[in-house]
Design a protein around this motif. Sequence first.
Motif, PDB file in Angstrom:
ATOM      1  N   VAL A  95       0.786  -1.335   0.111  1.00 27.92           N
ATOM      2  CA  VAL A  95       0.026   0.006  -0.080  1.00 27.92           C
ATOM      3  C   VAL A  95       0.943   1.180   0.042  1.00 27.92           C
ATOM      4  O   VAL A  95       1.698   1.257   0.887  1.00 27.92           O
ATOM      5  CB  VAL A  95      -0.886  -0.003   1.224  1.00 27.92           C
ATOM      6  CG1 VAL A  95      -1.688   1.336   1.203  1.00 27.92           C
ATOM      7  CG2 VAL A  95      -1.743  -1.084   1.174  1.00 27.92           C
ATOM      8  N   TYR A  97       1.315   4.711   0.885  1.00 25.23           N
ATOM      9  CA  TYR A  97       0.942   5.620   1.730  1.00 25.23           C
ATOM     10  C   TYR A  97       2.189   6.511   2.261  1.00 25.23           C
ATOM     11  O   TYR A  97       2.887   5.976   3.134  1.00 25.23           O
ATOM     12  CB  TYR A  97      -0.217   5.239   2.719  1.00 25.23           C
ATOM     13  CG  TYR A  97      -0.593   6.635   3.668  1.00 25.23           C
ATOM     14  CD1 TYR A  97      -1.290   7.350   3.092  1.00 25.23           C
ATOM     15  CD2 TYR A  97      -0.435   6.355   5.116  1.00 25.23           C
ATOM     16  CE1 TYR A  97      -1.909   8.495   3.919  1.00 25.23           C
ATOM     17  CE2 TYR A  97      -0.581   7.486   6.145  1.00 25.23           C
ATOM     18  CZ  TYR A  97      -1.544   8.275   5.456  1.00 25.23           C
ATOM     19  OH  TYR A  97      -2.065   9.467   6.312  1.00 25.23           O
ATOM     20  N   ARG A 117       5.987  -0.500  10.908  1.00 29.43           N
ATOM     21  CA  ARG A 117       4.606   0.076  11.475  1.00 29.43           C
ATOM     22  C   ARG A 117       5.072   1.248  12.364  1.00 29.43           C
ATOM     23  O   ARG A 117       4.276   2.240  12.420  1.00 29.43           O
ATOM     24  CB  ARG A 117       3.961  -0.788  12.281  1.00 29.43           C
ATOM     25  CG  ARG A 117       3.287  -1.886  11.656  1.00 29.43           C
ATOM     26  CD  ARG A 117       2.110  -2.516  12.709  1.00 29.43           C
ATOM     27  NE  ARG A 117       1.470  -3.553  11.772  1.00 29.43           N
ATOM     28  CZ  ARG A 117       0.460  -4.134  12.393  1.00 29.43           C
ATOM     29  NH1 ARG A 117      -0.036  -3.599  13.433  1.00 29.43           N
ATOM     30  NH2 ARG A 117      -0.383  -4.887  11.394  1.00 29.43           N
ATOM     31  N   TRP A 149      -6.827   5.863   4.369  1.00 34.34           N
ATOM     32  CA  TRP A 149      -5.900   4.927   4.986  1.00 34.34           C
ATOM     33  C   TRP A 149      -6.178   4.664   6.548  1.00 34.34           C
ATOM     34  O   TRP A 149      -6.396   3.410   7.037  1.00 34.34           O
ATOM     35  CB  TRP A 149      -4.662   5.570   5.298  1.00 34.34           C
ATOM     36  CG  TRP A 149      -3.551   5.070   6.298  1.00 34.34           C
ATOM     37  CD1 TRP A 149      -3.259   5.465   7.260  1.00 34.34           C
ATOM     38  CD2 TRP A 149      -2.587   4.285   5.978  1.00 34.34           C
ATOM     39  NE1 TRP A 149      -2.445   4.749   8.073  1.00 34.34           N
ATOM     40  CE2 TRP A 149      -1.783   3.746   7.242  1.00 34.34           C
ATOM     41  CE3 TRP A 149      -2.337   3.356   4.893  1.00 34.34           C
ATOM     42  CZ2 TRP A 149      -0.885   2.865   7.131  1.00 34.34           C
ATOM     43  CZ3 TRP A 149      -1.464   2.165   5.010  1.00 34.34           C
ATOM     44  CH2 TRP A 149      -0.710   2.268   6.160  1.00 34.34           C
ATOM     45  N   MET A 155      -5.430  -2.339   5.757  1.00 31.86           N
ATOM     46  CA  MET A 155      -4.296  -1.931   5.223  1.00 31.86           C
ATOM     47  C   MET A 155      -2.869  -2.134   5.973  1.00 31.86           C
ATOM     48  O   MET A 155      -1.794  -2.343   5.379  1.00 31.86           O
ATOM     49  CB  MET A 155      -4.339  -0.443   4.745  1.00 31.86           C
ATOM     50  CG  MET A 155      -5.319  -0.153   3.671  1.00 31.86           C
ATOM     51  SD  MET A 155      -5.270   1.481   3.078  1.00 31.86           S
ATOM     52  CE  MET A 155      -6.642   1.786   2.045  1.00 31.86           C
ATOM     53  N   CYS A 158      -1.001  -5.384   5.125  1.00 32.06           N
ATOM     54  CA  CYS A 158      -0.076  -5.057   4.032  1.00 32.06           C
ATOM     55  C   CYS A 158       1.296  -4.415   4.206  1.00 32.06           C
ATOM     56  O   CYS A 158       1.631  -3.971   5.250  1.00 32.06           O
ATOM     57  CB  CYS A 158      -0.952  -4.188   2.814  1.00 32.06           C
ATOM     58  SG  CYS A 158      -2.295  -4.713   2.295  1.00 32.06           S
ATOM     59  N   GLN A 159       2.143  -4.490   3.054  1.00 32.94           N
ATOM     60  CA  GLN A 159       3.610  -3.842   3.170  1.00 32.94           C
ATOM     61  C   GLN A 159       3.348  -2.203   2.815  1.00 32.94           C
ATOM     62  O   GLN A 159       2.674  -1.940   1.605  1.00 32.94           O
ATOM     63  CB  GLN A 159       4.669  -4.610   2.278  1.00 32.94           C
ATOM     64  CG  GLN A 159       5.757  -3.905   2.215  1.00 32.94           C
ATOM     65  CD  GLN A 159       6.313  -3.642   3.688  1.00 32.94           C
ATOM     66  OE1 GLN A 159       6.804  -4.588   4.249  1.00 32.94           O
ATOM     67  NE2 GLN A 159       6.784  -2.296   3.955  1.00 32.94           N
ATOM     68  N   ARG A 160       3.429  -1.536   3.939  1.00 31.12           N
ATOM     69  CA  ARG A 160       3.431  -0.095   3.343  1.00 31.12           C
ATOM     70  C   ARG A 160       4.619   0.200   2.745  1.00 31.12           C
ATOM     71  O   ARG A 160       5.994   0.045   3.158  1.00 31.12           O
ATOM     72  CB  ARG A 160       3.148   0.959   4.672  1.00 31.12           C
ATOM     73  CG  ARG A 160       2.965   2.296   4.590  1.00 31.12           C
ATOM     74  CD  ARG A 160       3.036   3.066   5.701  1.00 31.12           C
ATOM     75  NE  ARG A 160       3.079   4.510   5.707  1.00 31.12           N
ATOM     76  CZ  ARG A 160       2.897   5.352   6.613  1.00 31.12           C
ATOM     77  NH1 ARG A 160       2.963   4.872   7.774  1.00 31.12           N
ATOM     78  NH2 ARG A 160       3.007   6.733   6.203  1.00 31.12           N
TER      79      ARG A 160
END
Length: 237
Positions: A95, A97, A117, A149, A155, A158-160
């Motif tokens: 994702v 962001y 994170r 978001w 989300m 998922c891998q940011r």
Amino acid sequence: MSSNSESSAAEREALPQCGRCHKAEVLCVCGSIEQIKSRTALLLLQHPQEQDKALGTARLTALHVEDAVLKIGLSWPSLSKALGRPVYDPSRWAVLYLGSVRADRFNTDRTIVAIDRNGQMKADQRAALTDIEGVVLLDGTWSQAKALWWRNPWMLKCQRVVLAPVRASRYGKLRKEPRRDGLATIEAAAIMLAGLEDRPDIETTLLASFDRMLAKYQEAQAGMPELGTRPRRRRRR
């Protein structure tokens, strides 16, 4: 409503629209769209208020990338629901962001940066990005992307990722970005897909299409101020 407002609304309604890209025909580049076959799936989540923007690029991106999915709304129960098919391992999806994270502070030459994170760059970037199955792009202004978001907690599974583009957005003064790393959706898709697949041809194709749309906008802008906003369409999910 004032007579000026009524006149402006009438002008917008009168502009012929392309039924495929949903843009005013004077901005349509559908005739030159080249289909891209990508092994990486693409999901575009568009904030409802963004669909009215003349210079928006989410639908144009979706038309280019084979099997891309474009959804308009604010929240979905899961990645599978948003995509319309089962996703068994959301951690293999990325994702994009940015939020408050700036990739340039990581002192890396990478254009795509996987973060944890806590907003820190992951030590093993290769491992984080090698097996990415799909990409989620949030289409909207800075605040609209933030809303998408926070309203979709799935989300976090998922891998940011964030981007460190080598140049500022092609929008230039046409649509001002709050930060240098703010990009049009089609620019972000170009960098993500080309980078993950090591296929510069994807970036070339998408950016060329964006350039054509911007050129058409600049050509028509002076005599057609009503291009600024399209009549609002019904919200789609």
